[in-house]
Write a protein that holds these residues in place. Structure first.
Motif, PDB file in Angstrom:
ATOM      1  N   ALA A 120      42.986  46.364  48.290  1.00 20.06           N
ATOM      2  CA  ALA A 120      42.446  45.892  49.567  1.00 20.06           C
ATOM      3  C   ALA A 120      41.404  46.860  50.103  1.00 20.06           C
ATOM      4  CB  ALA A 120      43.577  45.710  50.572  1.00 20.06           C
ATOM      5  N   LEU A 121      41.667  48.163  49.957  1.00 20.11           N
ATOM      6  CA  LEU A 121      40.737  49.177  50.447  1.00 20.11           C
ATOM      7  C   LEU A 121      39.375  49.059  49.785  1.00 20.11           C
ATOM      8  CD1 LEU A 121      40.356  51.781  52.176  1.00 20.11           C
ATOM      9  CD2 LEU A 121      41.166  53.067  50.183  1.00 20.11           C
ATOM     10  N   HIS A 122      39.366  48.627  48.529  1.00 17.26           N
ATOM     11  CA  HIS A 122      38.112  48.551  47.779  1.00 17.26           C
ATOM     12  C   HIS A 122      37.582  47.120  47.666  1.00 17.26           C
ATOM     13  CE1 HIS A 122      37.779  52.766  46.472  1.00 17.26           C
ATOM     14  NE2 HIS A 122      39.087  52.766  46.610  1.00 17.26           N
ATOM     15  N   GLY A 123      38.055  46.246  48.560  1.00 18.30           N
ATOM     16  CA  GLY A 123      37.516  44.900  48.609  1.00 18.30           C
ATOM     17  C   GLY A 123      37.959  43.999  47.478  1.00 18.30           C
ATOM     18  N   CYS A 124      39.085  44.316  46.863  1.00 19.15           N
ATOM     19  CA  CYS A 124      39.585  43.540  45.723  1.00 19.15           C
ATOM     20  C   CYS A 124      40.997  43.049  45.998  1.00 19.15           C
ATOM     21  CB  CYS A 124      39.575  44.391  44.447  1.00 19.15           C
ATOM     22  SG  CYS A 124      38.076  45.349  44.179  1.00 19.15           S
ATOM     23  N   GLY A 125      41.280  42.681  47.221  1.00 23.71           N
ATOM     24  CA  GLY A 125      42.641  42.365  47.623  1.00 23.71           C
ATOM     25  C   GLY A 125      43.274  41.209  46.874  1.00 23.71           C
ATOM     26  N   ASP A 126      42.464  40.339  46.284  1.00 26.71           N
ATOM     27  CA  ASP A 126      43.020  39.181  45.567  1.00 26.71           C
ATOM     28  C   ASP A 126      43.022  39.377  44.053  1.00 26.71           C
ATOM     29  OD1 ASP A 126      40.287  39.146  45.268  1.00 26.71           O
ATOM     30  OD2 ASP A 126      40.100  36.960  45.494  1.00 26.71           O
ATOM     31  N   TRP A 127      42.839  40.594  43.592  1.00 23.48           N
ATOM     32  CA  TRP A 127      42.720  40.838  42.156  1.00 23.48           C
ATOM     33  C   TRP A 127      44.070  41.071  41.471  1.00 23.48           C
ATOM     34  CZ3 TRP A 127      38.095  44.228  40.212  1.00 23.48           C
ATOM     35  CH2 TRP A 127      36.888  43.667  40.659  1.00 23.48           C
ATOM     36  N   GLY A 128      45.143  41.302  42.204  1.00 17.99           N
ATOM     37  CA  GLY A 128      46.390  41.775  41.621  1.00 17.99           C
ATOM     38  C   GLY A 128      46.877  40.960  40.445  1.00 17.99           C
ATOM     39  N   ASP A 129      46.847  39.628  40.553  1.00 15.29           N
ATOM     40  CA  ASP A 129      47.376  38.762  39.501  1.00 15.29           C
ATOM     41  C   ASP A 129      46.331  38.380  38.462  1.00 15.29           C
ATOM     42  OD1 ASP A 129      49.994  38.636  40.533  1.00 15.29           O
ATOM     43  OD2 ASP A 129      49.359  37.148  42.014  1.00 15.29           O
ATOM     44  N   ARG A 130      45.117  38.881  38.620  1.00 15.01           N
ATOM     45  CA  ARG A 130      44.073  38.491  37.676  1.00 15.01           C
ATOM     46  C   ARG A 130      44.331  39.089  36.293  1.00 15.01           C
ATOM     47  NH1 ARG A 130      37.979  38.527  40.227  1.00 15.01           N
ATOM     48  NH2 ARG A 130      38.418  37.334  42.121  1.00 15.01           N
ATOM     49  N   ALA A 131      44.015  38.285  35.280  1.00 15.14           N
ATOM     50  CA  ALA A 131      44.074  38.790  33.906  1.00 15.14           C
ATOM     51  C   ALA A 131      42.884  39.706  33.670  1.00 15.14           C
ATOM     52  CB  ALA A 131      44.059  37.635  32.920  1.00 15.14           C
ATOM     53  N   VAL A 132      43.138  40.887  33.157  1.00 18.97           N
ATOM     54  CA  VAL A 132      42.062  41.841  32.923  1.00 18.97           C
ATOM     55  C   VAL A 132      41.029  41.271  31.958  1.00 18.97           C
ATOM     56  CG1 VAL A 132      41.509  44.108  31.978  1.00 18.97           C
ATOM     57  CG2 VAL A 132      43.517  43.830  33.430  1.00 18.97           C
ATOM     58  N   ASP A 133      41.477  40.512  30.962  1.00 19.07           N
ATOM     59  CA  ASP A 133      40.548  39.953  29.978  1.00 19.07           C
ATOM     60  C   ASP A 133      39.555  38.978  30.594  1.00 19.07           C
ATOM     61  OD1 ASP A 133      41.677  41.410  27.968  1.00 19.07           O
ATOM     62  OD2 ASP A 133      42.907  39.773  27.170  1.00 19.07           O
ATOM     63  N   ALA A 134      39.881  38.436  31.783  1.00 22.25           N
ATOM     64  CA  ALA A 134      38.997  37.472  32.431  1.00 22.25           C
ATOM     65  C   ALA A 134      37.954  38.141  33.323  1.00 22.25           C
ATOM     66  CB  ALA A 134      39.814  36.478  33.254  1.00 22.25           C
ATOM     67  N   LEU A 135      38.034  39.461  33.480  1.00 23.93           N
ATOM     68  CA  LEU A 135      37.111  40.180  34.348  1.00 23.93           C
ATOM     69  C   LEU A 135      35.810  40.492  33.613  1.00 23.93           C
ATOM     70  CD1 LEU A 135      39.548  42.793  35.956  1.00 23.93           C
ATOM     71  CD2 LEU A 135      38.848  40.568  36.889  1.00 23.93           C
ATOM     72  N   SER A 136      34.745  40.682  34.385  1.00 16.54           N
ATOM     73  CA  SER A 136      33.482  41.139  33.808  1.00 16.54           C
ATOM     74  C   SER A 136      33.610  42.611  33.421  1.00 16.54           C
ATOM     75  CB  SER A 136      32.352  40.972  34.826  1.00 16.54           C
ATOM     76  OG  SER A 136      32.524  41.888  35.903  1.00 16.54           O
ATOM     77  N   GLU A 137      32.639  43.108  32.679  1.00 14.51           N
ATOM     78  CA  GLU A 137      32.683  44.516  32.263  1.00 14.51           C
ATOM     79  C   GLU A 137      32.650  45.452  33.473  1.00 14.51           C
ATOM     80  OE1 GLU A 137      33.097  45.915  29.074  1.00 14.51           O
ATOM     81  OE2 GLU A 137      33.737  43.824  28.864  1.00 14.51           O
ATOM     82  N   GLY A 138      31.853  45.104  34.464  1.00 14.82           N
ATOM     83  CA  GLY A 138      31.806  45.921  35.666  1.00 14.82           C
ATOM     84  C   GLY A 138      33.116  45.905  36.432  1.00 14.82           C
ATOM     85  N   GLN A 139      33.741  44.728  36.508  1.00 17.16           N
ATOM     86  CA  GLN A 139      35.043  44.628  37.182  1.00 17.16           C
ATOM     87  C   GLN A 139      36.110  45.413  36.425  1.00 17.16           C
ATOM     88  OE1 GLN A 139      35.215  40.344  37.233  1.00 17.16           O
ATOM     89  NE2 GLN A 139      34.611  40.228  39.391  1.00 17.16           N
ATOM     90  N   LYS A 140      36.079  45.355  35.101  1.00 15.54           N
ATOM     91  CA  LYS A 140      37.024  46.137  34.304  1.00 15.54           C
ATOM     92  C   LYS A 140      36.841  47.631  34.550  1.00 15.54           C
ATOM     93  CE  LYS A 140      37.432  42.864  30.439  1.00 15.54           C
ATOM     94  NZ  LYS A 140      37.135  42.651  28.998  1.00 15.54           N
ATOM     95  N   GLN A 141      35.589  48.068  34.627  1.00 18.81           N
ATOM     96  CA  GLN A 141      35.357  49.493  34.865  1.00 18.81           C
ATOM     97  C   GLN A 141      35.844  49.904  36.237  1.00 18.81           C
ATOM     98  OE1 GLN A 141      35.398  52.335  33.473  1.00 18.81           O
ATOM     99  NE2 GLN A 141      33.457  52.152  32.358  1.00 18.81           N
ATOM    100  N   LEU A 142      35.696  49.033  37.228  1.00 19.35           N
ATOM    101  CA  LEU A 142      36.228  49.325  38.550  1.00 19.35           C
ATOM    102  C   LEU A 142      37.748  49.433  38.501  1.00 19.35           C
ATOM    103  CD1 LEU A 142      35.960  49.760  41.567  1.00 19.35           C
ATOM    104  CD2 LEU A 142      35.864  47.277  41.870  1.00 19.35           C
ATOM    105  N   VAL A 143      38.401  48.558  37.754  1.00 17.19           N
ATOM    106  CA  VAL A 143      39.859  48.640  37.603  1.00 17.19           C
ATOM    107  C   VAL A 143      40.246  49.973  36.975  1.00 17.19           C
ATOM    108  CG1 VAL A 143      41.846  47.685  36.366  1.00 17.19           C
ATOM    109  CG2 VAL A 143      40.244  46.157  37.526  1.00 17.19           C
ATOM    110  N   CYS A 144      39.484  50.423  35.978  1.00 19.27           N
ATOM    111  CA  CYS A 144      39.760  51.721  35.357  1.00 19.27           C
ATOM    112  C   CYS A 144      39.629  52.856  36.371  1.00 19.27           C
ATOM    113  CB  CYS A 144      38.809  51.959  34.184  1.00 19.27           C
ATOM    114  SG  CYS A 144      39.123  50.924  32.741  1.00 19.27           S
ATOM    115  N   ILE A 145      38.619  52.778  37.220  1.00 23.09           N
ATOM    116  CA  ILE A 145      38.432  53.814  38.238  1.00 23.09           C
ATOM    117  C   ILE A 145      39.600  53.798  39.224  1.00 23.09           C
ATOM    118  CG2 ILE A 145      36.981  54.519  40.181  1.00 23.09           C
ATOM    119  CD1 ILE A 145      34.578  53.411  38.532  1.00 23.09           C
ATOM    120  N   LEU A 146      39.984  52.619  39.675  1.00 22.08           N
ATOM    121  CA  LEU A 146      41.093  52.520  40.631  1.00 22.08           C
ATOM    122  C   LEU A 146      42.401  52.974  40.000  1.00 22.08           C
ATOM    123  CD1 LEU A 146      40.317  49.130  42.424  1.00 22.08           C
ATOM    124  CD2 LEU A 146      39.691  51.459  43.106  1.00 22.08           C
ATOM    125  N   ALA A 147      42.619  52.651  38.721  1.00 24.03           N
ATOM    126  CA  ALA A 147      43.835  53.106  38.044  1.00 24.03           C
ATOM    127  C   ALA A 147      43.851  54.625  37.932  1.00 24.03           C
ATOM    128  CB  ALA A 147      43.941  52.466  36.666  1.00 24.03           C
TER     129      ALA A 147
END
Length: 255
Positions: A139-166
């Motif tokens: 939520a802090l990073h504007g991705c509050g609805d991402w929790g249930d998303r499949a990582v494989d369905a994300l764009s490369e930029g979205q995946k990299q953001l997930v890596c940063i947040l993790a």
């Protein structure tokens, strides 16, 4: 060799956690197979934003892996935000997060929430606490609805953001990054770079993106494990660029 204390550029936020310690590297020796790479390397890494430049094979990635315990030095000491990297390797994720260049080398789980909660559970949080913290971070990073998303369905930029947040989810004050924007298109690189600029963490990044590193406090130029230049971007980057242009011209004449 250049040395400069660096001034925080552009009014970016100051580092708020861990900057009292930073990283201290003392007389580090490391062989790459039978070949010496670092021979008595010593550095104090305390500036909020530090860039690493150098040709492929110069030791940038190896240095980053030493900082987060993925590799251990043959000799010498590395202290990361107060922890010895050799004797406290299992505790280092609480001090330093790591972001790979290739997201496929980092992402382990099928959904975003699972990816973010893994490090928190490993840290000792309950699954409920980990889930709550992951949702807060999204939520802090504007991705509050991402929790249930499949990582494989994300764009490369979205995946990299997930890596940063993790990487920052366990709460480390320091973030080390190995070419994290290299595979992204220009618009996505710019958007993620802006996000990184807003983080309160100390960031140490290896990159060939000299425009991005021009906004940093300090740049260290490595070549074959040696420090060739160390100072402000305005001092180091023009010399590095000229050196690489001359090297490219020499290679062109040989072809």
């Amino acid at each position: 060799m250049f040395r400069s204390p660096g001034v925080r550029p552009g009014g970016a936020p100051p580092v708020t956690r861990g900057d009292a310690h930073g990283i201290q590297i003392r007389d580090v020796w490391l062989n790459r197979g039978p070949t010496p790479l670092f021979c008595g390397l010593s550095l104090d890494l305390t500036e909020p934003r530090i860039g690493l430049v150098g040709p492929n094979g110069s030791g940038k990635s190896t240095l980053l892996r030493l900082l987060n315990g993925l590799m251990a030095a043959d000799r010498g000491d590395i202290t990361v935000a107060g922890l010895n990297a050799r004797t406290h390797r299992r505790d280092l994720p609480t001090r330093v997060g790591f972001v790979f260049q290739n997201v496929d080398h980092q992402i382990l789980f099928p959904t975003v929430r699972e990816e973010l909660t893994f490090g928190l559970v490993e840290q000792g949080r309950s699954r409920a606490e980990a889930r709550e913290e992951a949702e807060r971070l999204l939520a802090l990073h504007g991705c509050g609805d991402w929790g249930d998303r499949a990582v494989d369905a994300l764009s490369e930029g979205q995946k990299q953001l997930v890596c940063i947040l993790a990487a920052i989810a366990p709460g480390p004050p320091i973030l080390v990054m190995d070419e994290p924007l290299a595979s992204l298109d220009l618009a996505t690189r710019l958007a993620l770079a802006a996000r990184l600029a807003r983080l309160p963490h100390q960031i140490i990044m290896a990159s060939h993106d000299l425009d991005l590193l021009a906004t940093f406090d300090r740049v260290i130029w490595l070549d074959a494990g040696r420090i060739v230049g160390d100072g402000s971007p305005g001092e180091v980057l023009p010399l590095y660029r000229a050196h690489e242009m001359a090297r490219a011209a020499a290679q062109d004449t040989l072809s």
